[in-house]
Write a protein that holds these residues in place. Structure first.
Motif, mmCIF file in Angstrom:
data_model
loop_
_atom_site.group_PDB
_atom_site.id
_atom_site.type_symbol
_atom_site.label_atom_id
_atom_site.label_comp_id
_atom_site.label_asym_id
_atom_site.label_seq_id
_atom_site.Cartn_x
_atom_site.Cartn_y
_atom_site.Cartn_z
ATOM 1 N N MET A 1 1.602 7.083 4.918
ATOM 2 C CA MET A 1 1.743 6.966 3.502
ATOM 3 C C MET A 1 0.359 7.165 2.906
ATOM 4 O O MET A 1 -0.635 6.689 3.450
ATOM 5 C CB MET A 1 2.298 5.589 3.135
ATOM 6 C CG MET A 1 2.479 5.401 1.664
ATOM 7 S SD MET A 1 3.312 3.863 1.240
ATOM 8 C CE MET A 1 4.854 4.094 2.049
ATOM 9 N N GLU A 9 -1.768 1.378 3.985
ATOM 10 C CA GLU A 9 -1.123 0.739 5.137
ATOM 11 C C GLU A 9 0.048 -0.128 4.679
ATOM 12 O O GLU A 9 -0.132 -1.036 3.877
ATOM 13 C CB GLU A 9 -2.132 -0.108 5.908
ATOM 14 C CG GLU A 9 -3.173 0.716 6.641
ATOM 15 C CD GLU A 9 -2.562 1.674 7.651
ATOM 16 O OE1 GLU A 9 -1.622 1.274 8.375
ATOM 17 O OE2 GLU A 9 -3.021 2.827 7.692
ATOM 18 N N PRO A 10 1.227 0.134 5.190
ATOM 19 C CA PRO A 10 2.384 -0.698 4.832
ATOM 20 C C PRO A 10 2.400 -1.997 5.621
ATOM 21 O O PRO A 10 1.744 -2.122 6.655
ATOM 22 C CB PRO A 10 3.571 0.178 5.223
ATOM 23 C CG PRO A 10 3.050 1.019 6.332
ATOM 24 C CD PRO A 10 1.583 1.248 6.040
ATOM 25 N N GLU A 11 3.137 -2.960 5.108
ATOM 26 C CA GLU A 11 3.402 -4.202 5.823
ATOM 27 C C GLU A 11 4.777 -4.063 6.467
ATOM 28 O O GLU A 11 5.699 -3.524 5.868
ATOM 29 C CB GLU A 11 3.409 -5.391 4.867
ATOM 30 C CG GLU A 11 2.063 -5.687 4.257
ATOM 31 C CD GLU A 11 2.120 -6.898 3.347
ATOM 32 O OE1 GLU A 11 2.725 -7.910 3.730
ATOM 33 O OE2 GLU A 11 1.564 -6.805 2.248
ATOM 34 N N THR A 12 4.906 -4.567 7.679
ATOM 35 C CA THR A 12 6.177 -4.504 8.389
ATOM 36 C C THR A 12 6.930 -5.808 8.216
ATOM 37 O O THR A 12 6.375 -6.884 8.433
ATOM 38 C CB THR A 12 5.939 -4.254 9.894
ATOM 39 O OG1 THR A 12 5.217 -3.039 10.041
ATOM 40 C CG2 THR A 12 7.255 -4.167 10.646
ATOM 41 N N LEU A 42 9.309 -1.089 6.212
ATOM 42 C CA LEU A 42 7.910 -1.011 5.824
ATOM 43 C C LEU A 42 7.829 -1.098 4.303
ATOM 44 O O LEU A 42 8.555 -0.393 3.599
ATOM 45 C CB LEU A 42 7.294 0.307 6.313
ATOM 46 C CG LEU A 42 7.338 0.540 7.815
ATOM 47 C CD1 LEU A 42 6.798 1.923 8.158
ATOM 48 C CD2 LEU A 42 6.558 -0.524 8.555
ATOM 49 N N TRP A 43 6.924 -1.929 3.813
ATOM 50 C CA TRP A 43 6.795 -2.151 2.375
ATOM 51 C C TRP A 43 5.332 -2.016 1.984
ATOM 52 O O TRP A 43 4.439 -2.402 2.726
ATOM 53 C CB TRP A 43 7.289 -3.554 2.005
ATOM 54 C CG TRP A 43 8.755 -3.711 2.286
ATOM 55 C CD1 TRP A 43 9.339 -3.987 3.483
ATOM 56 C CD2 TRP A 43 9.821 -3.560 1.356
ATOM 57 N NE1 TRP A 43 10.692 -4.041 3.360
ATOM 58 C CE2 TRP A 43 11.022 -3.782 2.067
ATOM 59 C CE3 TRP A 43 9.882 -3.271 0.001
ATOM 60 C CZ2 TRP A 43 12.266 -3.713 1.452
ATOM 61 C CZ3 TRP A 43 11.119 -3.215 -0.605
ATOM 62 C CH2 TRP A 43 12.296 -3.431 0.116
ATOM 63 N N VAL A 44 5.113 -1.488 0.798
ATOM 64 C CA VAL A 44 3.755 -1.312 0.278
ATOM 65 C C VAL A 44 3.704 -1.846 -1.140
ATOM 66 O O VAL A 44 4.609 -1.596 -1.941
ATOM 67 C CB VAL A 44 3.355 0.184 0.259
ATOM 68 C CG1 VAL A 44 2.054 0.390 -0.462
ATOM 69 C CG2 VAL A 44 3.262 0.713 1.668
ATOM 70 N N ILE A 58 5.076 9.856 1.183
ATOM 71 C CA ILE A 58 5.673 8.985 2.188
ATOM 72 C C ILE A 58 6.276 9.877 3.268
ATOM 73 O O ILE A 58 7.187 10.662 2.996
ATOM 74 C CB ILE A 58 6.762 8.080 1.570
ATOM 75 C CG1 ILE A 58 6.176 7.257 0.426
ATOM 76 C CG2 ILE A 58 7.391 7.194 2.636
ATOM 77 C CD1 ILE A 58 7.209 6.509 -0.393
#
Length: 102
Positions: A1, A9-12, A42-44, A58
């Motif tokens: 992303m 960096e996304p959070e898992t 995955l969330w940002v 993305i």
């Protein structure tokens, strides 16, 4: 992303039980009514963006699932209302709600 060419960096999130209420003609699951599902992925959370155009890309793959999308986000200038809301306190918001529209 990536946002404007810089990696984000996304959070898992491994999975939480969530309740979903599907309506008639639900295109996601085909189910109508309330049911339990798992919310994961995955969330940002993007930082506040300056006014103007921004590119959000993305791209990813897991197993046989893949996603490849490009977005152009257009951010307008902050309004006077937005600036007031950023400075608001819970008590000032409650007082404004009691007073009604100005």
């Amino acid at each position: 992303m990536a946002l404007d060419g810089e990696p984000v960096e996304p959070e898992t999130y491994e999975g939480d039980s969530i309740t979903v209420e599907g309506v008639q003609g639900n295109q996601v699951t085909g189910e109508e009514g309330r049911f339990t599902a798992t919310g994961c992925g995955l969330w940002v959370q993007l930082p506040p963006l300056a006014p103007g155009a921004h590119a959000l890309k993305i791209h990813g793959q897991s197993g046989d699932f893949s996603v490849d999308v490009d977005y152009v986000l257009t951010v307008g200038a902050a309004s006077a209302w937005t600036s007031r809301m950023e400075k608001a306190t819970p008590s000032s918001l409650a007082a404004a709600e009691r007073a009604g529209p100005s």
